[in-house]
Scaffold this motif. Sequence first.
Motif, PDB file in Angstrom:
ATOM      1  N   HIS A 180      20.732   2.167  32.547  1.00 55.66           N
ATOM      2  CA  HIS A 180      19.817   2.699  31.781  1.00 55.66           C
ATOM      3  C   HIS A 180      20.265   2.044  30.362  1.00 55.66           C
ATOM      4  O   HIS A 180      19.153   1.608  29.292  1.00 55.66           O
ATOM      5  CB  HIS A 180      19.795   4.107  31.289  1.00 55.66           C
ATOM      6  N   VAL A 181      21.791   2.162  29.698  1.00 54.24           N
ATOM      7  CA  VAL A 181      22.040   1.046  28.955  1.00 54.24           C
ATOM      8  C   VAL A 181      21.174  -0.079  28.596  1.00 54.24           C
ATOM      9  O   VAL A 181      20.494  -0.121  27.407  1.00 54.24           O
ATOM     10  CB  VAL A 181      23.267   1.535  29.116  1.00 54.24           C
ATOM     11  N   LYS A 182      21.708  -0.975  28.964  1.00 53.32           N
ATOM     12  CA  LYS A 182      20.468  -2.450  29.128  1.00 53.32           C
ATOM     13  C   LYS A 182      19.553  -2.023  29.772  1.00 53.32           C
ATOM     14  O   LYS A 182      18.414  -2.859  29.002  1.00 53.32           O
ATOM     15  CB  LYS A 182      21.240  -3.073  30.708  1.00 53.32           C
ATOM     16  N   HIS A 183      18.521  -1.432  29.928  1.00 59.52           N
ATOM     17  CA  HIS A 183      17.096  -1.171  30.507  1.00 59.52           C
ATOM     18  C   HIS A 183      16.356  -1.570  28.607  1.00 59.52           C
ATOM     19  O   HIS A 183      15.811  -1.576  28.890  1.00 59.52           O
ATOM     20  CB  HIS A 183      16.658  -0.458  31.169  1.00 59.52           C
ATOM     21  N   GLU A 184      17.810  -0.446  27.712  1.00 58.28           N
ATOM     22  CA  GLU A 184      16.797   0.060  26.366  1.00 58.28           C
ATOM     23  C   GLU A 184      17.346  -1.028  25.460  1.00 58.28           C
ATOM     24  O   GLU A 184      16.608  -1.296  23.994  1.00 58.28           O
ATOM     25  CB  GLU A 184      17.712   1.138  25.917  1.00 58.28           C
TER      26      GLU A 184
ATOM     27  N   PRO B   6      14.525  -4.685  25.001  1.00 61.95           N
ATOM     28  CA  PRO B   6      13.391  -4.651  24.267  1.00 61.95           C
ATOM     29  C   PRO B   6      13.870  -4.834  22.489  1.00 61.95           C
ATOM     30  O   PRO B   6      13.754  -5.679  22.101  1.00 61.95           O
ATOM     31  CB  PRO B   6      13.211  -3.329  24.901  1.00 61.95           C
ATOM     32  N   ARG B   7      14.820  -3.811  22.626  1.00 61.53           N
ATOM     33  CA  ARG B   7      15.500  -3.507  20.768  1.00 61.53           C
ATOM     34  C   ARG B   7      16.109  -5.151  20.598  1.00 61.53           C
ATOM     35  O   ARG B   7      15.100  -5.278  19.807  1.00 61.53           O
ATOM     36  CB  ARG B   7      16.597  -2.606  20.470  1.00 61.53           C
ATOM     37  N   GLY B   8      16.864  -5.590  20.734  1.00 64.84           N
ATOM     38  CA  GLY B   8      16.869  -7.019  20.756  1.00 64.84           C
ATOM     39  C   GLY B   8      15.939  -7.353  20.320  1.00 64.84           C
ATOM     40  O   GLY B   8      15.946  -8.629  19.349  1.00 64.84           O
ATOM     41  N   ILE B   9      15.189  -7.659  21.108  1.00 65.69           N
ATOM     42  CA  ILE B   9      13.993  -8.748  21.391  1.00 65.69           C
ATOM     43  C   ILE B   9      13.342  -8.856  20.531  1.00 65.69           C
ATOM     44  O   ILE B   9      12.624  -9.831  19.618  1.00 65.69           O
ATOM     45  CB  ILE B   9      13.338  -8.584  23.212  1.00 65.69           C
ATOM     46  N   ARG B  10      12.913  -6.909  20.640  1.00 67.07           N
ATOM     47  CA  ARG B  10      11.867  -6.810  19.882  1.00 67.07           C
ATOM     48  C   ARG B  10      12.400  -7.250  17.658  1.00 67.07           C
ATOM     49  O   ARG B  10      11.545  -7.728  16.803  1.00 67.07           O
ATOM     50  CB  ARG B  10      11.326  -5.344  19.047  1.00 67.07           C
TER      51      ARG B  10
END
Length: 210
Positions: free
Chosen positions: A78-82, A85-89
Amino acid sequence: IVREAGADFLLITQPDHARLARDIVTAIRTEPALENADRDTVLFATLEHDNGWLEVDAEPTIDAGTGRPCDFINGPAHVKHELWPRGIRRVARTDPRAAALIAEHALTVYHYRAAEPEWQSFFGAITALRDDLLHQVGAAAGPARDAFEQQYRCVRLGDSFSLQFCNGWTDPHETFGYRATLERDTLRITPDPFAGAAVPLRVMARRIEA
């Protein structure tokens, strides 16, 4: 990144590993994508490809069974799933093409999890994010998409070479036709991507008692 060093651990943050990856890609002379106007975007994407880990590395997860810090491979899903997207945005606000390259990287490095049910939402979200970014920069299809794939090769190469050095992996690794072998502190790559140059490899690490 967690390395054992005698009775200690050496901890290397993902952004510091990414900084080394950028330095490696800067020295590459064999990839056509680094010879045109998109070179700066490729280098920026390589530098920022792990920026979503900033918050995670600031508060490392500890394996309750061993007391060992979780490395980037074994941390909770779940840490990787979060973080991706945060880094890409975060990068998309500055350079949508670089952000698309980072999204492509996320899809590539976790491809081996594509069939796992708990990862389905991750792949759906990251694919949609990448495709939207590609449309924004006009690289969704045709020659522009081919150029994007050539740019991604560079990001992946930098990541792979840096990870091998930072983790101390001694088994040979092959990435896009290059074979890298770590001999003590020297990473030997064939065919030579550096036009005969010897490239210094340096990365910051924090030493803590195991």
